[in-house]
Scaffold this motif. Structure first.
Motif, PDB file in Angstrom:
ATOM      1  N   GLY A 133       0.835  -1.191   0.000  1.00 21.84           N
ATOM      2  CA  GLY A 133       0.000   0.000   0.000  1.00 21.84           C
ATOM      3  C   GLY A 133       0.873   1.244   0.000  1.00 21.84           C
ATOM      4  N   PHE A 134       0.250   2.391  -0.234  1.00 14.63           N
ATOM      5  CA  PHE A 134       1.028   3.626  -0.232  1.00 14.63           C
ATOM      6  C   PHE A 134       0.183   4.817   0.162  1.00 14.63           C
ATOM      7  CE2 PHE A 134      -0.443   3.461  -4.716  1.00 14.63           C
ATOM      8  CZ  PHE A 134      -1.005   4.720  -4.859  1.00 14.63           C
ATOM      9  N   ILE A 135       0.894   5.879   0.507  1.00 20.48           N
ATOM     10  CA  ILE A 135       0.317   7.192   0.746  1.00 20.48           C
ATOM     11  C   ILE A 135       1.008   8.127  -0.243  1.00 20.48           C
ATOM     12  CG2 ILE A 135      -0.014   9.073   2.386  1.00 20.48           C
ATOM     13  CD1 ILE A 135       0.798   6.258   4.240  1.00 20.48           C
ATOM     14  N   ARG A 136       0.223   8.772  -1.087  1.00 17.99           N
ATOM     15  CA  ARG A 136       0.761   9.717  -2.072  1.00 17.99           C
ATOM     16  C   ARG A 136       0.394  11.109  -1.603  1.00 17.99           C
ATOM     17  NH1 ARG A 136      -1.034   9.634  -8.456  1.00 17.99           N
ATOM     18  NH2 ARG A 136       0.113  11.479  -9.109  1.00 17.99           N
ATOM     19  N   LEU A 137       1.382  12.009  -1.548  1.00 19.17           N
ATOM     20  CA  LEU A 137       1.106  13.347  -1.065  1.00 19.17           C
ATOM     21  C   LEU A 137       1.931  14.398  -1.775  1.00 19.17           C
ATOM     22  CD1 LEU A 137       3.624  14.022   1.117  1.00 19.17           C
ATOM     23  CD2 LEU A 137       2.372  12.314   2.389  1.00 19.17           C
ATOM     24  N   LYS A 138       1.462  15.623  -1.621  1.00 14.10           N
ATOM     25  CA  LYS A 138       2.186  16.800  -2.106  1.00 14.10           C
ATOM     26  C   LYS A 138       2.729  17.504  -0.867  1.00 14.10           C
ATOM     27  CE  LYS A 138      -0.423  17.681  -6.317  1.00 14.10           C
ATOM     28  NZ  LYS A 138       0.561  17.649  -7.357  1.00 14.10           N
ATOM     29  N   PRO A 139       4.054  17.566  -0.748  1.00 16.78           N
ATOM     30  CA  PRO A 139       4.639  18.198   0.435  1.00 16.78           C
ATOM     31  C   PRO A 139       4.341  19.696   0.489  1.00 16.78           C
ATOM     32  CG  PRO A 139       6.322  17.084  -0.877  1.00 16.78           C
ATOM     33  CD  PRO A 139       5.045  17.040  -1.647  1.00 16.78           C
ATOM     34  N   GLY A 140       4.178  20.178   1.710  1.00 18.73           N
ATOM     35  CA  GLY A 140       3.885  21.586   1.903  1.00 18.73           C
ATOM     36  C   GLY A 140       5.062  22.398   2.394  1.00 18.73           C
ATOM     37  N   GLY A 141       6.262  21.835   2.372  1.00 22.74           N
ATOM     38  CA  GLY A 141       7.441  22.596   2.772  1.00 22.74           C
ATOM     39  C   GLY A 141       7.827  22.431   4.225  1.00 22.74           C
ATOM     40  N   GLU A 142       6.890  22.024   5.061  1.00 19.43           N
ATOM     41  CA  GLU A 142       7.212  21.742   6.459  1.00 19.43           C
ATOM     42  C   GLU A 142       6.211  20.724   6.981  1.00 19.43           C
ATOM     43  OE1 GLU A 142       5.453  25.103   9.220  1.00 19.43           O
ATOM     44  OE2 GLU A 142       6.583  25.997   7.572  1.00 19.43           O
ATOM     45  N   ALA A 143       6.576  20.092   8.090  1.00 21.43           N
ATOM     46  CA  ALA A 143       5.713  19.061   8.672  1.00 21.43           C
ATOM     47  C   ALA A 143       4.324  19.628   8.954  1.00 21.43           C
ATOM     48  CB  ALA A 143       6.342  18.521   9.951  1.00 21.43           C
ATOM     49  N   GLY A 144       3.307  18.820   8.682  1.00 19.97           N
ATOM     50  CA  GLY A 144       1.930  19.201   8.960  1.00 19.97           C
ATOM     51  C   GLY A 144       1.252  20.003   7.870  1.00 19.97           C
ATOM     52  N   HIS A 145       1.971  20.338   6.795  1.00 15.98           N
ATOM     53  CA  HIS A 145       1.401  21.187   5.746  1.00 15.98           C
ATOM     54  C   HIS A 145       1.314  20.505   4.385  1.00 15.98           C
ATOM     55  CE1 HIS A 145       2.419  24.189   8.807  1.00 15.98           C
ATOM     56  NE2 HIS A 145       1.414  24.876   8.287  1.00 15.98           N
ATOM     57  N   SER A 146       1.413  19.213   4.355  1.00 17.35           N
ATOM     58  CA  SER A 146       1.308  18.483   3.091  1.00 17.35           C
ATOM     59  C   SER A 146      -0.149  18.172   2.787  1.00 17.35           C
ATOM     60  CB  SER A 146       2.117  17.186   3.169  1.00 17.35           C
ATOM     61  OG  SER A 146       3.485  17.473   3.367  1.00 17.35           O
ATOM     62  N   SER A 147      -0.417  17.785   1.538  1.00 19.30           N
ATOM     63  CA  SER A 147      -1.775  17.441   1.107  1.00 19.30           C
ATOM     64  C   SER A 147      -1.824  15.987   0.661  1.00 19.30           C
ATOM     65  CB  SER A 147      -2.200  18.306  -0.081  1.00 19.30           C
ATOM     66  OG  SER A 147      -2.081  19.661   0.217  1.00 19.30           O
ATOM     67  N   LEU A 148      -2.848  15.284   1.110  1.00 23.36           N
ATOM     68  CA  LEU A 148      -3.040  13.892   0.713  1.00 23.36           C
ATOM     69  C   LEU A 148      -3.594  13.845  -0.705  1.00 23.36           C
ATOM     70  CD1 LEU A 148      -3.060  10.868   1.559  1.00 23.36           C
ATOM     71  CD2 LEU A 148      -5.417  11.228   2.312  1.00 23.36           C
ATOM     72  N   VAL A 149      -2.943  13.060  -1.566  1.00 25.09           N
ATOM     73  CA  VAL A 149      -3.417  12.855  -2.931  1.00 25.09           C
ATOM     74  C   VAL A 149      -4.163  11.527  -3.014  1.00 25.09           C
ATOM     75  CG1 VAL A 149      -2.710  12.546  -5.352  1.00 25.09           C
ATOM     76  CG2 VAL A 149      -1.531  14.232  -3.905  1.00 25.09           C
ATOM     77  N   GLU A 150      -3.576  10.467  -2.412  1.00 24.92           N
ATOM     78  CA  GLU A 150      -4.207   9.154  -2.468  1.00 24.92           C
ATOM     79  C   GLU A 150      -3.661   8.277  -1.350  1.00 24.92           C
ATOM     80  OE1 GLU A 150      -4.925   5.475  -5.648  1.00 24.92           O
ATOM     81  OE2 GLU A 150      -3.479   7.026  -6.135  1.00 24.92           O
ATOM     82  N   PHE A 151      -4.556   7.486  -0.757  1.00 24.15           N
ATOM     83  CA  PHE A 151      -4.187   6.453   0.210  1.00 24.15           C
ATOM     84  C   PHE A 151      -4.663   5.148  -0.398  1.00 24.15           C
ATOM     85  CE2 PHE A 151      -5.231   4.441   4.558  1.00 24.15           C
ATOM     86  CZ  PHE A 151      -3.970   3.874   4.646  1.00 24.15           C
ATOM     87  N   TYR A 152      -3.739   4.266  -0.729  1.00 20.14           N
ATOM     88  CA  TYR A 152      -4.045   3.083  -1.534  1.00 20.14           C
ATOM     89  C   TYR A 152      -3.657   1.793  -0.820  1.00 20.14           C
ATOM     90  CZ  TYR A 152      -3.591  -0.279  -5.396  1.00 20.14           C
ATOM     91  OH  TYR A 152      -3.689  -1.379  -6.210  1.00 20.14           O
ATOM     92  N   SER A 153      -4.539   0.807  -0.933  1.00 18.83           N
ATOM     93  CA  SER A 153      -4.254  -0.569  -0.524  1.00 18.83           C
ATOM     94  C   SER A 153      -4.551  -1.456  -1.718  1.00 18.83           C
ATOM     95  CB  SER A 153      -5.147  -1.007   0.639  1.00 18.83           C
ATOM     96  OG  SER A 153      -4.827  -0.299   1.795  1.00 18.83           O
ATOM     97  N   PRO A 154      -3.663  -2.415  -2.018  1.00 16.58           N
ATOM     98  CA  PRO A 154      -3.958  -3.299  -3.153  1.00 16.58           C
ATOM     99  C   PRO A 154      -5.213  -4.108  -2.868  1.00 16.58           C
ATOM    100  CG  PRO A 154      -1.846  -3.873  -2.134  1.00 16.58           C
ATOM    101  CD  PRO A 154      -2.419  -2.734  -1.375  1.00 16.58           C
ATOM    102  N   PRO A 155      -5.949  -4.463  -3.907  1.00 19.97           N
ATOM    103  CA  PRO A 155      -7.157  -5.264  -3.689  1.00 19.97           C
ATOM    104  C   PRO A 155      -6.788  -6.634  -3.122  1.00 19.97           C
ATOM    105  CG  PRO A 155      -6.711  -5.039  -6.039  1.00 19.97           C
ATOM    106  CD  PRO A 155      -5.714  -4.181  -5.317  1.00 19.97           C
ATOM    107  N   PRO A 156      -7.685  -7.229  -2.325  1.00 17.97           N
ATOM    108  CA  PRO A 156      -7.409  -8.582  -1.818  1.00 17.97           C
ATOM    109  C   PRO A 156      -7.138  -9.538  -2.978  1.00 17.97           C
ATOM    110  CG  PRO A 156      -9.377  -7.672  -0.794  1.00 17.97           C
ATOM    111  CD  PRO A 156      -8.975  -6.730  -1.891  1.00 17.97           C
ATOM    112  N   GLU A 157      -6.339 -10.555  -2.701  1.00 16.77           N
ATOM    113  CA  GLU A 157      -5.963 -11.513  -3.748  1.00 16.77           C
ATOM    114  C   GLU A 157      -7.208 -12.045  -4.453  1.00 16.77           C
ATOM    115  OE1 GLU A 157      -2.849 -15.169  -4.290  1.00 16.77           O
ATOM    116  OE2 GLU A 157      -3.717 -14.852  -2.337  1.00 16.77           O
TER     117      GLU A 157
END
Length: 161
Positions: A133-157
């Protein structure tokens, strides 16, 4: 940095199942190989192509990174021990500093560190990231200021389609 993907390695065998002596030697299972490939293909289909892939030196993370590199031809792969046994601050320093080397970065590591990095960058609770799985984000330059683009888990087998 334009985008960061924090990816957990694919499903792996236990040290006992794999017949290895230590945690760093644990390989991906057949399912883990498949998950890593599906996840990399999902990222590519969604428009993400890394300029650089950085992996934990543990075997299962390195193999996940190698599978992703096969999908993202041309993306160099490096290892960094901070992704397996390092301090969270070392990884945050790496991610929050501007880099001429890469504007789109794929990090491959382990739980709970991957989920904790995302939590600090986004200013949220820790994420429970499934294998491959992954978390895709756009960093905001400092901790706490990023934006979530996608939170992904692969489909079950057997459930991809």
């Amino acid at each position: 940095m334009a985008e960061i993907v924090l990816m957990r390695h694919g499903h792996s065998l236990s040290a006992r199942e794999a017949g290895v002596a230590s945690d760093p030697e644990r390989p991906l299972s057949m399912l883990g190989e498949k998950e890593a490939l599906e996840t990399a293909r999902h990222l590519k289909a969604s428009g993400f192509t890394p300029d650089l892939i950085i992996s934990s030196p543990f075997l299962r993370a390195g193999r996940t990174a190698a599978i992703a590199a096969g999908v993202f031809s041309g993306a160099p792969v490096k290892t960094d021990p901070a992704l397996s046994d390092g301090r969270l601050q070392n990884i945050l320093d790496l991610l929050l500093q501007p880099s001429a080397e890469a504007s789109r970065l794929l990090l491959v590591g382990h739980q709970p560190l991957i989920g904790a990095i995302a939590a600090v960058l986004l200013g949220t609770e820790a994420f429970d990231v499934s294998p491959a799985g992954f978390i895709r984000l756009k960093p905001g330059g400092e901790a706490g200021h990023s934006s979530l683009v996608e939170f992904y888990s692969p489909p079950p087998e057997g459930k991809n389609g």
